[in-house]
Enzyme design. Structure first.
Site, PDB file in Angstrom:
ATOM      1  N   ASP A 183       0.870  -1.180   0.000  1.00  9.63           N
ATOM      2  CA  ASP A 183       0.000   0.000   0.000  1.00  9.63           C
ATOM      3  C   ASP A 183       0.905   1.228   0.000  1.00  9.63           C
ATOM      4  OD1 ASP A 183      -2.297   1.659   0.350  1.00  9.63           O
ATOM      5  OD2 ASP A 183      -2.034   1.649   2.513  1.00  9.63           O
ATOM      6  N   SER A 184       0.295   2.404  -0.144  1.00 13.08           N
ATOM      7  CA  SER A 184       1.058   3.649  -0.023  1.00 13.08           C
ATOM      8  C   SER A 184       1.526   3.867   1.411  1.00 13.08           C
ATOM      9  CB  SER A 184       0.176   4.828  -0.438  1.00 13.08           C
ATOM     10  OG  SER A 184      -0.936   4.901   0.435  1.00 13.08           O
ATOM     11  N   TYR A 217      -0.791   8.773  -1.905  1.00 19.06           N
ATOM     12  CA  TYR A 217      -0.789   8.629  -3.361  1.00 19.06           C
ATOM     13  C   TYR A 217      -2.044   9.260  -3.981  1.00 19.06           C
ATOM     14  CZ  TYR A 217       2.848   4.881  -3.544  1.00 19.06           C
ATOM     15  OH  TYR A 217       3.996   4.140  -3.487  1.00 19.06           O
ATOM     16  N   GLY A 218      -3.073   9.431  -3.174  1.00 18.28           N
ATOM     17  CA  GLY A 218      -4.409   9.750  -3.691  1.00 18.28           C
ATOM     18  C   GLY A 218      -4.545  11.063  -4.442  1.00 18.28           C
ATOM     19  N   CYS A 247      -4.379  -1.501  -1.883  1.00 20.63           N
ATOM     20  CA  CYS A 247      -4.542  -0.059  -2.076  1.00 20.63           C
ATOM     21  C   CYS A 247      -5.524   0.133  -3.223  1.00 20.63           C
ATOM     22  CB  CYS A 247      -3.195   0.562  -2.432  1.00 20.63           C
ATOM     23  SG  CYS A 247      -3.283   2.294  -2.924  1.00 20.63           S
ATOM     24  N   ASN A 248      -6.605   0.837  -2.953  1.00 21.75           N
ATOM     25  CA  ASN A 248      -7.610   1.060  -4.004  1.00 21.75           C
ATOM     26  C   ASN A 248      -7.108   2.000  -5.079  1.00 21.75           C
ATOM     27  OD1 ASN A 248     -10.460  -0.078  -2.981  1.00 21.75           O
ATOM     28  ND2 ASN A 248      -9.227   0.560  -1.244  1.00 21.75           N
ATOM     29  N   THR A 249      -6.266   2.955  -4.691  1.00 25.64           N
ATOM     30  CA  THR A 249      -5.763   3.935  -5.652  1.00 25.64           C
ATOM     31  C   THR A 249      -4.891   3.246  -6.700  1.00 25.64           C
ATOM     32  OG1 THR A 249      -5.800   5.552  -3.859  1.00 25.64           O
ATOM     33  CG2 THR A 249      -4.540   6.133  -5.814  1.00 25.64           C
ATOM     34  N   GLU A 303      -1.991   8.629   8.803  1.00 29.26           N
ATOM     35  CA  GLU A 303      -0.546   8.345   8.792  1.00 29.26           C
ATOM     36  C   GLU A 303       0.184   9.147   9.877  1.00 29.26           C
ATOM     37  OE1 GLU A 303       1.422   6.200   7.007  1.00 29.26           O
ATOM     38  OE2 GLU A 303      -0.216   5.323   5.851  1.00 29.26           O
ATOM     39  N   CYS A 340     -10.917   2.919   0.466  1.00 26.93           N
ATOM     40  CA  CYS A 340      -9.502   3.176   0.739  1.00 26.93           C
ATOM     41  C   CYS A 340      -9.154   2.302   1.936  1.00 26.93           C
ATOM     42  CB  CYS A 340      -9.292   4.648   1.073  1.00 26.93           C
ATOM     43  SG  CYS A 340      -7.642   5.007   1.729  1.00 26.93           S
ATOM     44  N   THR A 341      -8.042   1.597   1.846  1.00 27.36           N
ATOM     45  CA  THR A 341      -7.726   0.613   2.888  1.00 27.36           C
ATOM     46  C   THR A 341      -7.328   1.253   4.220  1.00 27.36           C
ATOM     47  OG1 THR A 341      -5.487   0.450   1.962  1.00 27.36           O
ATOM     48  CG2 THR A 341      -7.103  -1.202   1.262  1.00 27.36           C
ATOM     49  N   HIS A 342      -7.115   2.570   4.211  1.00 25.87           N
ATOM     50  CA  HIS A 342      -6.860   3.250   5.492  1.00 25.87           C
ATOM     51  C   HIS A 342      -8.146   3.427   6.312  1.00 25.87           C
ATOM     52  CE1 HIS A 342      -2.998   4.440   3.707  1.00 25.87           C
ATOM     53  NE2 HIS A 342      -2.624   4.917   4.885  1.00 25.87           N
TER      54      HIS A 342
END
Ligand code: DGL
Length: 276
Positions: free
Chosen positions: A13-14, A45-46, A76-78, A154, A186-188
């Site tokens: 992921d980012s 990254y988004g 990561c969806n992005t 983050e 979004c995985t966050h």
């Protein structure tokens, strides 16, 4: 059978968000070794251009290839939205992306009023909207980008008033539209699931596509006869940014105090070999 089935699954992921997918993978596939990379030095990254997202993704996949993974899961969806098609077939292992969650959302919504919250890049890709239109001709779809969520998560600002204010503002259009099911695109976002649930209210179903993504990983491993032998799988975590910050977040997300984080830099990665 080759020794490949003993190789790790690469997950990336980012940042630390992909650990919400690692949690589901460990639950479903406890025998698998997992090698995780979070590009925390370059997150988020988004808000980046698609070409840069694809470049970063190839660099990470090359890192995974050098470590001999047998399967890569793009947590990561992005990157899934912009880079998955570009990456598939370029590597010696299968690469799978995030499940969109659209089919689950439609099932959970009697009035087919569904929405996605995600990064700007994911919403702008139109992926979820296209999936909704393909699966249900009378779906009412709303996409909402939430650019402040990833940086705040983050930075460990999970209890901050900035996060609450941002969430109230982002979720307002979904509440107004009477959305019945909201995809965490979004995985966050599962990390702040309780805040989102509180604001949206009990009448709205939150869909986290992580479990469906882990199911797909299991299916691919079975299909390719790559499942690990019976044992307790290990977890190795790499980040490109501050390992101590990542360690605190990882311990919280994985509910595991024993997390050790290693540092790996992506920026000097040569990807000329993959340009063609
Ligand atoms: N977890 C990533 C996703 O699912 C966040 C991307 C970002 O860094 O903005 O899209």
């Amino acid at each position: 059978m080759t020794g490949k089935h003993k190789a790790p699954i690469g997950v990336f992921d980012s940042g630390v968000g992909g650990l919400t997918v690692v949690q589901q993978l460990r639950r479903l596939l406890p025998a698998e070794d997992i090698l995780y990379f979070g590009d925390t030095a370059r997150a988020p990254y988004g808000g980046r251009e698609p070409a840069e997202i694809c470049l970063f993704m190839r660099q990470i996949l090359q890192f995974m290839e050098e470590r001999g993974v047998k399967l890569a899961v793009v947590a990561c969806n992005t990157m899934t939205a912009w880079g998955l098609a570009d990456a598939q077939g370029r590597f010696s292992f299968p690469v799978i992306g995030m499940d969109s969650g659209v089919s689950q959302a439609l099932q959970a919504s009697p009035g087919k009023r569904i929405g996605v919250i995600a990064t700007a890049a994911t919403v702008n890709s139109g992926k979820h909207e296209r999936d909704a239109a393909t699966l249900c001709s009378n779906a009412h779809f709303l996409g909402q980008s939430c650019p402040e969520f990833v940086p705040l998560i983050e930075q460990e600002l999970l209890e901050s008033s900035e996060l609450r204010q941002a969430a109230l503002a982002y979720l307002q259009p979904l509440r107004q539209a009477g959305t019945e099911a909201v995809i965490l695109g979004c995985t966050h976002y599962p990390v702040i699931g309780s805040l989102l649930r509180e604001i949206l209210g009990a009448g709205v179903t939150l869909i986290d596509p992580a479990a469906a993504t882990a199911q797909e990983a299991k299916r691919v491993l079975q299909e390719q006869r790559l499942e690990a032998p019976q044992r307790q799988g290990s977890l190795r975590l790499y980040v490109s940014g501050d390992p101590l910050r990542a360690q605190r977040l990882a311990a919280m997300i994985l509910q595991d105090v024993q997390v050790e984080i290693l540092h790996a830099s992506m920026e000097e990665k040569e990807i000329n070999r993959l340009e063609a």
